[in-house]
Write a protein that holds these residues in place. Structure first.
Motif, PDB file in Angstrom:
ATOM      1  N   ALA A 171      11.172  15.874  -5.818  1.00 57.51           N
ATOM      2  CA  ALA A 171      12.083  15.775  -6.955  1.00 57.51           C
ATOM      3  C   ALA A 171      13.517  16.124  -6.544  1.00 57.51           C
ATOM      4  N   VAL A 172      13.651  17.155  -5.719  1.00 58.90           N
ATOM      5  CA  VAL A 172      14.985  17.568  -5.274  1.00 58.90           C
ATOM      6  C   VAL A 172      15.578  16.529  -4.322  1.00 58.90           C
TER       7      VAL A 172
ATOM      8  N   VAL B 188      21.380  21.752  -7.196  1.00 60.16           N
ATOM      9  CA  VAL B 188      21.857  20.712  -6.272  1.00 60.16           C
ATOM     10  C   VAL B 188      23.130  20.075  -6.833  1.00 60.16           C
ATOM     11  N   ALA B 189      23.084  19.731  -8.118  1.00 60.01           N
ATOM     12  CA  ALA B 189      24.229  19.065  -8.733  1.00 60.01           C
ATOM     13  C   ALA B 189      25.451  19.984  -8.811  1.00 60.01           C
TER      14      ALA B 189
ATOM     15  N   TYR C 108      24.815  18.840 -20.667  1.00 61.19           N
ATOM     16  CA  TYR C 108      23.797  19.487 -19.840  1.00 61.19           C
ATOM     17  C   TYR C 108      23.463  20.896 -20.309  1.00 61.19           C
TER      18      TYR C 108
ATOM     19  N   TRP D  72      26.702  20.382  -4.873  1.00 58.08           N
ATOM     20  CA  TRP D  72      27.025  19.172  -4.106  1.00 58.08           C
ATOM     21  C   TRP D  72      28.528  18.884  -3.988  1.00 58.08           C
TER      22      TRP D  72
ATOM     23  N   ALA E  10      11.420  21.860 -11.291  1.00 56.90           N
ATOM     24  CA  ALA E  10      12.162  20.947 -10.408  1.00 56.90           C
ATOM     25  C   ALA E  10      13.542  20.639 -11.003  1.00 56.90           C
ATOM     26  N   ALA E  11      13.614  20.582 -12.337  1.00 58.84           N
ATOM     27  CA  ALA E  11      14.901  20.329 -12.985  1.00 58.84           C
ATOM     28  C   ALA E  11      15.888  21.448 -12.681  1.00 58.84           C
TER      29      ALA E  11
ATOM     30  N   MET F  71      22.860  12.315  -6.363  1.00 51.40           N
ATOM     31  CA  MET F  71      24.198  12.892  -6.197  1.00 51.40           C
ATOM     32  C   MET F  71      25.030  12.023  -5.263  1.00 51.40           C
TER      33      MET F  71
ATOM     34  N   PHE G 292      25.465  14.601 -14.027  1.00 54.36           N
ATOM     35  CA  PHE G 292      24.623  15.798 -13.984  1.00 54.36           C
ATOM     36  C   PHE G 292      23.323  15.630 -14.766  1.00 54.36           C
ATOM     37  N   ILE G 293      23.457  15.204 -16.009  1.00 55.88           N
ATOM     38  CA  ILE G 293      22.290  15.171 -16.896  1.00 55.88           C
ATOM     39  C   ILE G 293      21.231  14.194 -16.385  1.00 55.88           C
TER      40      ILE G 293
ATOM     41  N   ALA H 276      14.945  14.303 -11.900  1.00 60.89           N
ATOM     42  CA  ALA H 276      14.197  15.243 -11.069  1.00 60.89           C
ATOM     43  C   ALA H 276      12.987  15.795 -11.833  1.00 60.89           C
ATOM     44  N   ALA H 277      13.205  16.149 -13.094  1.00 60.02           N
ATOM     45  CA  ALA H 277      12.099  16.642 -13.917  1.00 60.02           C
ATOM     46  C   ALA H 277      11.020  15.575 -14.048  1.00 60.02           C
TER      47      ALA H 277
ATOM     48  N   ALA I  53      17.163  20.916  -9.250  1.00 59.35           N
ATOM     49  CA  ALA I  53      18.105  19.784  -9.252  1.00 59.35           C
ATOM     50  C   ALA I  53      19.447  20.192  -9.868  1.00 59.35           C
TER      51      ALA I  53
ATOM     52  N   TRP J  96       6.254  19.498 -17.449  1.00 63.62           N
ATOM     53  CA  TRP J  96       7.418  18.631 -17.694  1.00 63.62           C
ATOM     54  C   TRP J  96       8.381  18.613 -16.519  1.00 63.62           C
ATOM     55  N   GLY J  97       7.996  19.291 -15.439  1.00 62.15           N
ATOM     56  CA  GLY J  97       8.855  19.296 -14.255  1.00 62.15           C
ATOM     57  C   GLY J  97      10.114  20.116 -14.424  1.00 62.15           C
ATOM     58  N   LEU J  98      10.085  21.083 -15.359  1.00 61.11           N
ATOM     59  CA  LEU J  98      11.314  21.845 -15.604  1.00 61.11           C
ATOM     60  C   LEU J  98      11.694  22.751 -14.435  1.00 61.11           C
TER      61      LEU J  98
ATOM     62  N   VAL K 241      20.765  13.412 -13.140  1.00 59.26           N
ATOM     63  CA  VAL K 241      20.155  14.027 -11.956  1.00 59.26           C
ATOM     64  C   VAL K 241      19.053  14.991 -12.368  1.00 59.26           C
ATOM     65  N   VAL K 242      19.356  15.837 -13.341  1.00 60.02           N
ATOM     66  CA  VAL K 242      18.396  16.849 -13.779  1.00 60.02           C
ATOM     67  C   VAL K 242      17.181  16.199 -14.453  1.00 60.02           C
TER      68      VAL K 242
ATOM     69  N   ALA L 181      16.990  14.018  -6.369  1.00 56.53           N
ATOM     70  CA  ALA L 181      18.240  14.528  -6.949  1.00 56.53           C
ATOM     71  C   ALA L 181      19.401  14.386  -5.976  1.00 56.53           C
ATOM     72  N   ILE L 182      19.126  14.661  -4.692  1.00 61.06           N
ATOM     73  CA  ILE L 182      20.180  14.541  -3.683  1.00 61.06           C
ATOM     74  C   ILE L 182      20.642  13.086  -3.557  1.00 61.06           C
TER      75      ILE L 182
END
Lengths: 101, 222
Positions: A69-70, B167-168, B20, B171, B160-161, A77, A83-84, A90-91, B164, B156-158, A86-87, A73-74
């Motif tokens: 997932a990350v 990361v954002a 966000y 970056w 991992a969120a 990016m 942003f929203i 990833a989820a 991420a 829900w993968g939160l 990417v997040v 995300a990379i």
């Protein structure tokens, strides 16, 4: 320590930087060497958080759905996704992987 | 960013950033905060990086990691102090207005102010700071309400969120090889130290890597 107390203490601590910045004489903090330290510490802390959130759970290094997932995300990016997006993507990647495996 | 009216630029930056807040709200509830605590963080801490750091450390360590969570968020807030120095000389405000201006001093308000010229600098600061504050807090509440109704955050993968999100956040700051090296080493130190030190401490060790690299001679420095 009480969770409420922690929330308020941390909020006050973060606000203190902002207020200090407004109260101190302008010259002293504009030194490039000091600004360089702030930039490096910011990158270091955020990168540490990336590492731990991606690969650590319960104080153990663990490879699971978070890593792919990350990586996604990379890539997003690099593609300059907002942003929203990417997040959220990833989820979704982690959620779908966990559903399948 | 000079293109476009300052009001329009401020509104779009404020809305995009505020959006966000949804992910912050959902992740904060998943980390163990209740809805009120989540909203208080967005109202009073009001600095995305610090807020995510707080819930990130808290979420993986629980109450025992609270001191490390406070320390991490505090250290991540340091850059706002530098923005504040710049905004202080730009805005020339006094009294209560200065207390409010300090709270609105974040990445986005500073960036918009610095991208404008003349009188539009102060206008850009206040409008962007105000819009981000408004949308960030509304979206935090929405995210917290959503987050508290979805059950296990991992499904829900939160988790991992959250990764991420960091990361954002980092970056755009990896602008040169020195910053990328700092990022790599600090992430590495945080990961390998995790099994051996209490939760939250790896993040502080990562911060120490930043200080160590700062202390090294830097050829690129001007």
């Amino acid at each position: 320590m009480n969770l409420w107390l922690g929330v308020l203490a941390a909020s006050a601590a973060v606000y203190s930087w902002k207020l200090i910045g407004f109260l101190i004489p302008t010259k002293s903090l504009k030194h490039p060497r000091i600004a360089d330290l702030a930039a490096l510490v910011t990158v270091a802390l955020l990168s540490g958080l990336v590492g731990v959130q991606t690969l650590v759970s319960d104080s153990r290094v663990e490879l699971d759905a978070r890593l792919p997932a990350v990586l996604v995300a990379i890539v997003l990016m690099v593609l300059r996704a907002p942003f929203i997006v990417v997040v959220a993507v990833a989820a979704a990647v982690a959620a779908v992987l966990r559903m399948w495996f | 960013m000079q293109a476009g009216k300052v009001g329009v630029v401020s509104l779009s930056v404020g809305f995009a950033t505020g959006l966000y807040g949804i992910s912050f709200g959902a992740l904060a509830v998943a980390s163990g905060l209740d809805i009120w605590q989540t909203c208080v963080l967005s109202l009073f801490m009001f600095s995305g990086g610090s807020q995510f750091a707080f819930i990130g450390v808290l979420g993986s360590g629980g109450l025992i990691s609270l001191p490390a969570a406070i320390l991490s968020s505090w250290l991540l807030g340091v850059r706002n102090g530098f923005y504040a120095v710049n905004m202080s000389s730009l805005l020339q405000t006094l009294g209560l207005k200065r207390v409010v201006a300090a709270q609105l001093t974040i990445d986005e308000s500073t960036a918009v102010a610095l991208s404008r010229e003349g009188e539009e600098q102060a206008k850009g600061f206040w409008l962007t700071g105000g819009y981000v504050f408004l949308f960030w807090n509304i979206m935090t509440l929405i995210g917290a309400l959503l987050g508290s109704s979805i059950g296990d955050p991992k499904v829900w993968g939160l988790d991992a969120a959250a990764a991420a999100a960091f990361v954002a956040l980092v970056w755009p700051r990896l602008k040169n090889s020195r910053m990328r090296l700092t990022g790599f080493f600090s992430a590495f130190v945080a990961i390998v130290s995790s099994p051996f030190v209490p939760v939250g401490v790896p993040i502080l060790l990562a911060g120490a890597v930043g200080v160590a690299i700062w202390a090294l001679p830097n050829k690129a420095r001007t």
